[in-house]
Design a protein around this motif. Sequence first.
Motif, PDB file in Angstrom:
ATOM      1  N   CYS A 223      31.075  62.325  39.618  1.00 27.29           N
ATOM      2  CA  CYS A 223      31.666  61.351  40.532  1.00 27.29           C
ATOM      3  C   CYS A 223      30.619  60.819  41.506  1.00 27.29           C
ATOM      4  N   VAL A 224      29.650  61.659  41.847  1.00 29.09           N
ATOM      5  CA  VAL A 224      28.576  61.273  42.764  1.00 29.09           C
ATOM      6  C   VAL A 224      27.440  60.604  42.001  1.00 29.09           C
TER       7      VAL A 224
ATOM      8  N   ALA B 226      37.489  63.878  39.262  1.00 33.08           N
ATOM      9  CA  ALA B 226      37.111  64.702  40.409  1.00 33.08           C
ATOM     10  C   ALA B 226      38.328  65.004  41.278  1.00 33.08           C
ATOM     11  N   LEU B 227      39.160  64.007  41.517  1.00 29.08           N
ATOM     12  CA  LEU B 227      40.366  64.227  42.320  1.00 29.08           C
ATOM     13  C   LEU B 227      41.308  65.216  41.645  1.00 29.08           C
TER      14      LEU B 227
ATOM     15  N   PRO C 159      29.240  57.034  39.728  1.00 30.05           N
ATOM     16  CA  PRO C 159      30.558  56.662  40.255  1.00 30.05           C
ATOM     17  C   PRO C 159      31.293  55.694  39.318  1.00 30.05           C
ATOM     18  N   SER C 160      32.538  56.041  39.056  1.00 32.60           N
ATOM     19  CA  SER C 160      33.411  55.177  38.272  1.00 32.60           C
ATOM     20  C   SER C 160      34.839  55.595  38.578  1.00 32.60           C
ATOM     21  N   GLU C 161      35.771  54.764  38.191  1.00 35.12           N
ATOM     22  CA  GLU C 161      37.171  55.107  38.411  1.00 35.12           C
ATOM     23  C   GLU C 161      37.547  56.367  37.631  1.00 35.12           C
TER      24      GLU C 161
ATOM     25  N   LEU D 172      32.318  68.272  39.438  1.00 36.82           N
ATOM     26  CA  LEU D 172      32.590  67.182  40.371  1.00 36.82           C
ATOM     27  C   LEU D 172      31.420  66.215  40.520  1.00 36.82           C
TER      28      LEU D 172
ATOM     29  N   ASN E  51      35.530  58.836  36.640  1.00 32.45           N
ATOM     30  CA  ASN E  51      34.909  60.004  37.258  1.00 32.45           C
ATOM     31  C   ASN E  51      35.608  60.386  38.558  1.00 32.45           C
ATOM     32  N   SER E  52      36.015  59.378  39.324  1.00 32.12           N
ATOM     33  CA  SER E  52      36.744  59.652  40.568  1.00 32.12           C
ATOM     34  C   SER E  52      38.087  60.298  40.279  1.00 32.12           C
ATOM     35  N   ASP E  53      38.798  59.790  39.282  1.00 25.35           N
ATOM     36  CA  ASP E  53      40.087  60.379  38.916  1.00 25.35           C
ATOM     37  C   ASP E  53      39.914  61.819  38.464  1.00 25.35           C
TER      38      ASP E  53
END
Length: 125
Positions: A68-69, A80-81, A72-74, A65, A76-78
Amino acid sequence: MRIGELAARSGVSVRSLRYYEERGLLTSTRSAGGQRHYTDHDVERVAFIQRLYAAGLSSRTIVELLPCVDAPSEDNSDAALERMAEERDRLSEHIADLVRTRDALDELMNGARGYRESLRGAPVG
């Protein structure tokens, strides 16, 4: 700051901080004498790691995870989610297993109570 100060400021043991570093959750710079040095930002990072542990995540999952920290990018966020959703599904299944186990134990206890009551009513011989 040195590891002892980070431990004091974050409320986490020195041993835990060393473990976080071994697992790739936390990084430090080293002095010429080999002492670990951290920044004020690391206090926040440790608090974040602690929240992830409190959510039931393993160090392996937390490592997955952290991009994502850290970057940060879309994408990486996707990612992580999606990973957190997988963990939530895993936990939900574990909870369902625990409920089934509890229900089976309740049935055994009810049977044992019934048996105990039958012993009370049995003639003494």
